[in-house]
Design a protein around this motif. Structure first.
Motif: not given
Length: 284
Positions: A208-214
């Motif tokens: 999964y990818l966290n857009i809020f943490k770059q």
């Protein structure tokens, strides 16, 4: 070069008091397409009566929105409509000043840079880390307007140029550019939101990818904790990996929210018509 006689006749009827006639003019201009409107704007604006110029220009803008709506409706008949095209047409419906050439050339240039950097034998993690570096550091896409109030931070064409946008639009452009460069990044949707996921060749989630943490990578246990933090029960069966169509719907919903809050009833109602193309489903 002057517009043809039919266009001249259509122009003379744009302010006809008969609603039926005005609708017929609009329908015919939609059929004639953007080239006809360009002719009118290029050669006839100076001939518009000063007292009626604003209403004439509003009429032309409405026709532009109708043309974009028809194109979007046709696009969505495809099982997997192109994300970049869908975002452009929704933007055009909301804001007719959106320039198609600038929009596509900006995406093309960014996608080309990304493709060059991630080419070759690299693991999924390596490819994502390179993409994240380019997206957030080299290109400097960043979160602005956390309260989601500004059109400058919401309209895709503007954020592509300014690189600053609200969390939803930045996420949509993250999907757009990653997909343009061939990365299998898709939205995992749940009630009230979505999270980017990287898929393997079998369509299974790798991470999964966290857009809020770059764009930082995380695993399922972190997602479980996220749901717990926001007071929702983690139910994997209720989560669904969506395609580009859902992202265009999310963008439509975002713009509808902003225009409604701004009290722009005219554009809000236009956007709601677009929402109906998706069966009225809500993602946010």
């Amino acid at each position: 070069m002057r517009p043809d006689t039919e266009l001249i006749s259509l122009i003379s009827l744009m302010d006809d008091p008969d609603f039926v006639i005005r609708n017929a003019v609009r329908d015919r201009l939609v059929e004639r397409g953007e080239e006809a409107l360009e002719q009118i704007e290029r050669y006839c604006i100076h001939d518009f009566p000063v007292a009626k110029r604003e209403s004439y220009l509003d009429f032309i803008d409405d026709v532009k929105r109708d043309i974009a709506f028809e194109k979007l409706s046709s696009l969505l008949e495809s099982p997997q409509p192109l994300l970049e095209r869908g975002l452009f047409l929704v933007t055009k419906i909301a804001d007719t000043s959106c320039e198609e050439t600038i929009y596509y050339s900006t995406i093309e240039n960014l996608a080309e840079d990304i493709s060059l950097e991630i080419a070759g034998e690299k693991t999924p993690v390596e490819r994502v880390k390179i993409f994240n570096y380019l997206f957030f550091r080299r290109f400097r896409f960043h979160h602005a307007d956390a309260k989601i109030e500004s059109l400058e931070g919401a309209l895709a064409d503007r954020v592509l140029l300014s690189r600053g946008g609200n969390p939803v639009t930045i996420s949509l452009l993250y999907f757009l550019l990653s997909r343009s460069a061939g990365l299998p990044v898709y939205p995992l949707c749940f009630t009230g939101g979505f999270v980017p996921v990287y898929l393997d060749n079998d369509g299974k989630i790798l991470f999964y990818l966290n857009i809020f943490k770059q764009g930082s990578i995380f695993l399922e246990e972190t997602l479980v904790q996220f749901f717990d933090d926001i007071g929702m029960k983690y139910e994997p069966e209720s989560l669904k990996i969506e395609q580009e169509r859902a992202l265009v719907a999310i963008y439509t919903e975002l713009l509808g929210f902003i225009y409604k809050n701004k009290g722009n009833t005219k554009i809000y109602e236009r956007i709601e018509r677009v929402t109906e193309l998706f069966g009225g489903r809500r993602y946010l």
